[in-house]
Design a protein around this motif. Structure first.
Motif, PDB file in Angstrom:
ATOM      1  N   HIS A  59      -5.859   0.422   3.103  1.00 39.79           N
ATOM      2  CA  HIS A  59      -6.855  -0.213   2.071  1.00 39.79           C
ATOM      3  C   HIS A  59      -6.915  -1.763   2.303  1.00 39.79           C
TER       4      HIS A  59
ATOM      5  N   ASN B 268       0.631  -1.301   0.025  1.00 41.28           N
ATOM      6  CA  ASN B 268       0.081  -0.064   0.127  1.00 41.28           C
ATOM      7  C   ASN B 268       0.811   1.309   0.013  1.00 41.28           C
TER       8      ASN B 268
ATOM      9  N   CYS C  34     -10.693  -3.054  -3.498  1.00 38.26           N
ATOM     10  CA  CYS C  34     -10.905  -2.807  -2.163  1.00 38.26           C
ATOM     11  C   CYS C  34     -12.173  -2.711  -1.531  1.00 38.26           C
TER      12      CYS C  34
END
Ligand code: CU
Length: 122
Positions: free
Chosen positions: A67, A61, A105
C-alpha cells in the motif's frame, strides 16, 4: 525487508516533547504520529496534530498487499510515500500548514474500498 524501524510510542514522544518545552530554545521536537495500513483500512481514521511543527509519520503496513500512503489537501498532494510492502514500515518528516487533509492509498481502488482518513493540522 526492514523489520526494525525506529518507532517511538506516541505517548512517549509527547512526553519528550513536553519535557523540552521549559526553556526559551526555539528548537522543537517533531510531533510524531503513527498510521497503520491494512487491506483496506487506514488507522486511525481521524488524527489531529499540532500546527507549525515538523511532523514525523511512521506508517506500518499490516496488510497482505502493498500500500502507499499519501496526504492531500483540497487541491493537491502534499506528502507521498511510495509503496510499502506487507509488514514494511516507512517514515517521513514534513511540515503542513494548518488545515484539514485526507490520508489515502493511491493504489488501484483502495481509497474507495476504505483506505481513507482525515488529518487535521492545528
Ligand atoms: Cu492500498
Amino acid at each position: 525487508m526492514r523489520a526494525l524501524t525506529r518507532t517511538l510510542p506516541l505517548a512517549l514522544t509527547a512526553l519528550l516533547a513536553a519535557a523540552g518545552c521549559g526553556g526559551s530554545a526555539t528548537t522543537r521536537e517533531p510531533a510524531s504520529f503513527k498510521v497503520t495500513l491494512d487491506d483496506y483500512l487506514i488507522r486511525p481514521q481521524k488524527l489531529r496534530v499540532p500546527k507549525g511543527e515538523p511532523l514525523t509519520v511512521t506508517v506500518h503496513n499490516i496488510g497482505r498487499l502493498g500500500h502507499t500512503f499519501r496526504i492531500r489537501s483540497a487541491t493537491h498532494n502534499v506528502m507521498n510515500l511510495t509503496t510499502i510492502p506487507p509488514n514494511g514500515t516507512k517514515s517521513r518528516t514534513f511540515k503542513l500548514a494548518a488545515g484539514t487533509y485526507t490520508m489515502y492509498c493511491a493504489l488501484s481502488n483502495h481509497e474507495e474500498l476504505g483506505m481513507s482518513g482525515t488529518l487535521v493540522v492545528g
